[in-house]
Design an enzyme around this catalytic site. Structure first.
Site, PDB file in Angstrom:
ATOM      1  N   HIS A 101       0.818  -1.217   0.000  1.00 45.28           N
ATOM      2  CA  HIS A 101       0.000   0.000   0.000  1.00 45.28           C
ATOM      3  C   HIS A 101       0.853   1.269   0.000  1.00 45.28           C
ATOM      4  O   HIS A 101       2.042   1.242   0.327  1.00 45.28           O
ATOM      5  CB  HIS A 101      -0.930   0.016   1.223  1.00 45.28           C
ATOM      6  CG  HIS A 101      -0.199   0.125   2.526  1.00 45.28           C
ATOM      7  ND1 HIS A 101       0.174  -0.966   3.277  1.00 45.28           N
ATOM      8  CD2 HIS A 101       0.240   1.215   3.222  1.00 45.28           C
ATOM      9  CE1 HIS A 101       0.788  -0.563   4.375  1.00 45.28           C
ATOM     10  NE2 HIS A 101       0.855   0.750   4.354  1.00 45.28           N
ATOM     11  N   HIS A 105       5.555   6.313  -0.712  1.00 45.55           N
ATOM     12  CA  HIS A 105       6.348   5.098  -0.904  1.00 45.55           C
ATOM     13  C   HIS A 105       5.510   3.848  -0.679  1.00 45.55           C
ATOM     14  O   HIS A 105       4.404   3.909  -0.116  1.00 45.55           O
ATOM     15  CB  HIS A 105       7.544   5.086   0.052  1.00 45.55           C
ATOM     16  CG  HIS A 105       7.150   5.159   1.502  1.00 45.55           C
ATOM     17  ND1 HIS A 105       7.081   6.351   2.206  1.00 45.55           N
ATOM     18  CD2 HIS A 105       6.788   4.190   2.385  1.00 45.55           C
ATOM     19  CE1 HIS A 105       6.712   6.113   3.443  1.00 45.55           C
ATOM     20  NE2 HIS A 105       6.518   4.791   3.586  1.00 45.55           N
TER      21      HIS A 105
END
Length: 299
Positions: free
Chosen positions: A131, A248
């Protein structure tokens, strides 16, 4: 055939024992060789939301059950851990490439005391989703859950933010806000139409109505060097923050901080195999307790 949800009282040992019984496994192998398996349609995306949480082993914070991890927010009756994020289930080919990246990171840490833990699969070998976070792990009270969902859903719908593709660039190591864990992450390039910054702004604004802290908060005059908080924040014309270098995808974690030299070695790993990797996001997810709500982006 209905899917069965295991109760909290059932232990992982009981479940894993039933799944690992040699006789059923043998029967399954015989059936698979005798009868060709037909091509089945992929599972609907909502399937993963229904079974996203593992069986609860303990109602208390016991780091020994979670690889040494400590609960960042203590469990309190009436409090609901909440997280806003974009989810990605890598394909089989992508999973293989990501496993190779983790192997390269382990190679750089071979001489240190850092023990790497992959986020690609569970302890039982099941694939885990990856995620991009759009919030910190925060807490909502029971009476705030529906109000928050209504507020955030309306914000997403009114924004008309469109589904988008995100590509990755380079590796980095960041800590969580409490500096109790370090994550080995793929940086994400700024996508078309700046969708990540727009979604982050909506998440931070919606959570602020419920007195929850924002993710990647920064001041033009006070910047820190920690990517887990507000690293490399740029400032756009008009004073608005650009957090493009903060987004990220975490691949692995450790309880021990790598040395500056090890961080540099990891950042210098060449990711040729991921040069063409593009991840498509068409919805935002809100996890409140064990309940996941998916909010589609505009097409």
């Amino acid at each position: 055939m209905a899917l069965v949800q295991y109760s909290d009282s059932e232990s992982e040992e009981d479940i894993s024992h039933s799944e690992s019984s040699p006789r059923p496994a043998k029967r399954l192998r015989q059936e698979s060789t005798a009868t060709p398996v037909s091509s089945l349609p992929p599972l609907p995306k909502t399937f993963h939301d229904l079974y996203a949480s593992s069986t609860r082993i303990s109602v208390k914070d016991d780091p020994s059950l979670h690889g040494g991890r400590k609960r960042a927010i203590p469990h309190v009756e009436g409090n609901w851990p909440t997280h806003i994020y974009l989810e990605w289930y890598p394909s089989k080919g992508e999973l293989s490439m990501l496993s190779n990246v983790i192997a390269q990171i382990e190679g750089k840490l071979r001489k240190s005391k850092v023990e790497l833990n992959s986020l690609l699969r569970s302890d039982l070998g099941a694939q885990l989703p990856l995620h991009i976070s759009l919030s910190r792990p925060v807490i909502l009270r029971t009476e705030q859950r529906q109000s928050f969902l209504d507020t955030f859903k309306s914000a997403i719908e009114d924004s008309n933010i469109r589904a988008f593709n995100a590509t990755t660039e380079g590796l980095h190591c960041v800590s969580n806000h409490e500096k109790t864990r370090w994550f080995y992450v793929l940086r994400v390039k700024k996508p078309e139409n700046d969708a990540l910054n727009h979604l982050l702004k909506l998440s931070n604004r919606s959570l602020a109505f419920f007195n929850q802290p924002p993710l990647y908060e920064a001041s033009p005059h006070i910047l820190t060097a920690d990517a887990g908080s507000s690293t490399s924040v740029q400032w756009q014309r008009g004073g608005s923050a650009d957090y493009s270098l903060c987004f990220h995808i975490s691949l692995a974690w450790s309880l021990t901080e790598p040395s500056p030299d090890e961080r540099d070695q990891i950042a210098n790993i060449k990711l040729r195999e991921l040069s063409d990797l593009s991840v498509y996001f068409d919805c935002v997810k809100a996890k409140i307790g064990n309940n996941i709500t998916s909010m589609p982006l505009a097409c």
